[in-house]
Design a protein around this motif. Sequence first.
Motif, PDB file in Angstrom:
ATOM      1  N   ASN A   1      -1.919   8.092   1.390  1.00 47.34           N
ATOM      2  CA  ASN A   1      -2.909   7.618   2.344  1.00 47.34           C
ATOM      3  C   ASN A   1      -3.060   8.636   3.476  1.00 47.34           C
ATOM      4  OD1 ASN A   1      -4.542   6.332   4.151  1.00 47.34           O
ATOM      5  ND2 ASN A   1      -3.368   4.437   4.248  1.00 47.34           N
TER       6      ASN A   1
ATOM      7  N   GLY B   1       0.834  -1.205   0.000  1.00 48.07           N
ATOM      8  CA  GLY B   1       0.000   0.000   0.000  1.00 48.07           C
ATOM      9  C   GLY B   1       0.869   1.255   0.000  1.00 48.07           C
ATOM     10  N   ALA B   2       0.411   2.277   0.733  1.00 51.22           N
ATOM     11  CA  ALA B   2       1.121   3.563   0.724  1.00 51.22           C
ATOM     12  C   ALA B   2       2.540   3.404   1.271  1.00 51.22           C
ATOM     13  CB  ALA B   2       0.341   4.574   1.556  1.00 51.22           C
ATOM     14  N   ILE B   3       2.678   2.801   2.454  1.00 50.65           N
ATOM     15  CA  ILE B   3       4.019   2.666   3.039  1.00 50.65           C
ATOM     16  C   ILE B   3       4.841   1.647   2.247  1.00 50.65           C
ATOM     17  CG2 ILE B   3       5.319   1.913   5.075  1.00 50.65           C
ATOM     18  CD1 ILE B   3       3.201   3.067   6.850  1.00 50.65           C
TER      19      ILE B   3
ATOM     20  N   ASN C   1      -1.681   2.316  16.866  1.00 49.16           N
ATOM     21  CA  ASN C   1      -0.247   2.078  16.717  1.00 49.16           C
ATOM     22  C   ASN C   1       0.605   2.936  17.644  1.00 49.16           C
ATOM     23  OD1 ASN C   1      -0.456   0.073  14.657  1.00 49.16           O
ATOM     24  ND2 ASN C   1      -1.124   1.688  13.282  1.00 49.16           N
TER      25      ASN C   1
ATOM     26  N   GLY D   1       1.102  -3.986   6.354  1.00 50.11           N
ATOM     27  CA  GLY D   1      -0.151  -4.448   5.741  1.00 50.11           C
ATOM     28  C   GLY D   1      -1.356  -4.337   6.656  1.00 50.11           C
TER      29      GLY D   1
ATOM     30  N   ALA E   1       4.883   6.751  13.870  1.00 47.36           N
ATOM     31  CA  ALA E   1       4.378   8.118  13.763  1.00 47.36           C
ATOM     32  C   ALA E   1       4.683   8.964  14.996  1.00 47.36           C
ATOM     33  CB  ALA E   1       2.871   8.085  13.517  1.00 47.36           C
TER      34      ALA E   1
ATOM     35  N   LEU F   1      -5.361  -8.876  -4.928  1.00 50.63           N
ATOM     36  CA  LEU F   1      -4.797  -7.579  -5.330  1.00 50.63           C
ATOM     37  C   LEU F   1      -3.446  -7.709  -6.017  1.00 50.63           C
ATOM     38  CD1 LEU F   1      -5.609  -5.415  -2.171  1.00 50.63           C
ATOM     39  CD2 LEU F   1      -6.962  -5.719  -4.229  1.00 50.63           C
TER      40      LEU F   1
ATOM     41  N   GLN G   1      -1.638 -12.751  10.383  1.00 50.70           N
ATOM     42  CA  GLN G   1      -1.552 -13.787   9.340  1.00 50.70           C
ATOM     43  C   GLN G   1      -0.112 -14.219   9.042  1.00 50.70           C
ATOM     44  OE1 GLN G   1      -3.646 -12.633   5.756  1.00 50.70           O
ATOM     45  NE2 GLN G   1      -3.091 -14.536   4.689  1.00 50.70           N
ATOM     46  N   HIS G   2       0.826 -13.274   9.001  1.00 47.87           N
ATOM     47  CA  HIS G   2       2.163 -13.610   8.498  1.00 47.87           C
ATOM     48  C   HIS G   2       3.294 -13.491   9.529  1.00 47.87           C
ATOM     49  CE1 HIS G   2       0.289 -13.496   4.545  1.00 47.87           C
ATOM     50  NE2 HIS G   2      -0.072 -12.233   4.726  1.00 47.87           N
TER      51      HIS G   2
ATOM     52  N   ALA H   1       5.049  -2.523  11.473  1.00 49.28           N
ATOM     53  CA  ALA H   1       4.480  -1.163  11.477  1.00 49.28           C
ATOM     54  C   ALA H   1       3.183  -1.128  12.269  1.00 49.28           C
ATOM     55  CB  ALA H   1       4.209  -0.703  10.044  1.00 49.28           C
ATOM     56  N   SER H   2       2.404  -2.195  12.175  1.00 45.03           N
ATOM     57  CA  SER H   2       1.075  -2.193  12.806  1.00 45.03           C
ATOM     58  C   SER H   2       1.202  -2.644  14.263  1.00 45.03           C
ATOM     59  CB  SER H   2       0.126  -3.092  12.006  1.00 45.03           C
ATOM     60  OG  SER H   2       0.094  -2.665  10.666  1.00 45.03           O
TER      61      SER H   2
ATOM     62  N   THR I   1      -2.435   7.767   7.161  1.00 40.86           N
ATOM     63  CA  THR I   1      -1.089   7.377   7.622  1.00 40.86           C
ATOM     64  C   THR I   1      -0.204   8.614   7.691  1.00 40.86           C
ATOM     65  OG1 THR I   1      -1.181   5.098   6.839  1.00 40.86           O
ATOM     66  CG2 THR I   1       0.971   6.106   6.840  1.00 40.86           C
TER      67      THR I   1
ATOM     68  N   GLU J   1       1.080  -9.652  -0.680  1.00 34.78           N
ATOM     69  CA  GLU J   1      -0.142  -8.841  -0.777  1.00 34.78           C
ATOM     70  C   GLU J   1      -1.323  -9.799  -0.746  1.00 34.78           C
ATOM     71  OE1 GLU J   1      -2.520  -6.541  -0.475  1.00 34.78           O
ATOM     72  OE2 GLU J   1      -0.986  -5.039  -0.921  1.00 34.78           O
ATOM     73  N   ARG J   2      -2.498  -9.274  -0.494  1.00 33.18           N
ATOM     74  CA  ARG J   2      -3.693 -10.134  -0.554  1.00 33.18           C
ATOM     75  C   ARG J   2      -3.825 -10.667  -1.972  1.00 33.18           C
ATOM     76  NH1 ARG J   2      -8.586  -6.969   1.244  1.00 33.18           N
ATOM     77  NH2 ARG J   2      -7.459  -5.159   0.504  1.00 33.18           N
TER      78      ARG J   2
END
Length: 269
Positions: free
Chosen positions: A245, A10-12, A192, A73, A126, A37, A80-81, A95-96, A248, A33-34
Amino acid sequence: MQHILIIGAGAIGGYLVRELHAMYPSLRMSCIERSELIPGATKRLQDLAGTAVRLYDSVAAVPAGVELAVECGGHAAVTQHGEACLDAGYDLLVASVGALADQALYDKLVAAAKRNDRTLLIPAGAVAGMDGLAAARLAGIDRVRYTSRKLPLAWKGTHAEKLCDLAAVTSATEFLRTDARQAATLFPQNANVAATIALAGVGFERTEVSLNADPAANGNTHLVEVEGPCGSMRIELSNKPFPDNPKTSMLAGLSLLRVIRNRSEAVQV
Ligand SMILES: NC(=O)c1ccc[n+]([C@@H]2O[C@H](COP(=O)([O-])OP(=O)(O)OC[C@H]3O[C@@H](n4cnc5c(N)ncnc54)[C@H](O)[C@@H]3O)[C@@H](O)[C@H]2O)c1
């Protein structure tokens, strides 16, 4: 570093691919990625970096040799990962960070990092001053208080709508005072920063959080106040959004890039 994995194009993720390709042209980059997509994301990333970024839908499908996985993500991607990355032998930069307010997930990732002799890396993202907060912790900290201030409509679509009438807010209004665990759980979109401060400092239960809708807020502002034996700190940020985004902060992408770069720099600051 020879091979990096970016999770979430995505953006990041797109920003990191572009910047890393410019800085280290021979760096091999894979992305997760999903699956639905992947075709669009592949084209966009290849246009961005002018290089053959390969996309996959799982850690199992990624070719060998990755040294660092960078999650950007979202919280579901950590769930998930995350463990699979550590089990595959990658360090994991998350990041999340708000996902780690889920104690069971946090414990699972720490256990995976330990059994694989890998590292779970938490960036400042951030917010800023996390080096000072984490250092102060070594002498004990009496109090950490985090205040988030946004324009009333910037809280739209969140749990804030249940706590106050955002459209009627005409002056700075604190709509929730709680701890970082509850703040991260009720406000996953804003979790976050609270989670990062909690992990750097006194933990989720002892980190005080104040959430505010303020018509005079200058963008997305964060205030961190710390008191302890080594003195007091006051860290204040007014963040600009990421071009791709608006939800973000630009600083979050820069913070990840700094952590990645530091791994291969002779001098690390
Ligand atoms: N630490 C911080 O201070 C901070 C600040 C801002 C954002 N963030 C985190 O960074 C994340 C990414 O930000 P962004 O602006 O790039 O978001 P974005 O929405 O632009 O991009 C996220 C990408 O991840 C993909 N994705 C979603 N679920 C996935 C999964 N399970 N596996 C793989 N990919 C998946 C999406 O399809 C999308 O392309 C945010 O979700 C947020 O949690 C952290």
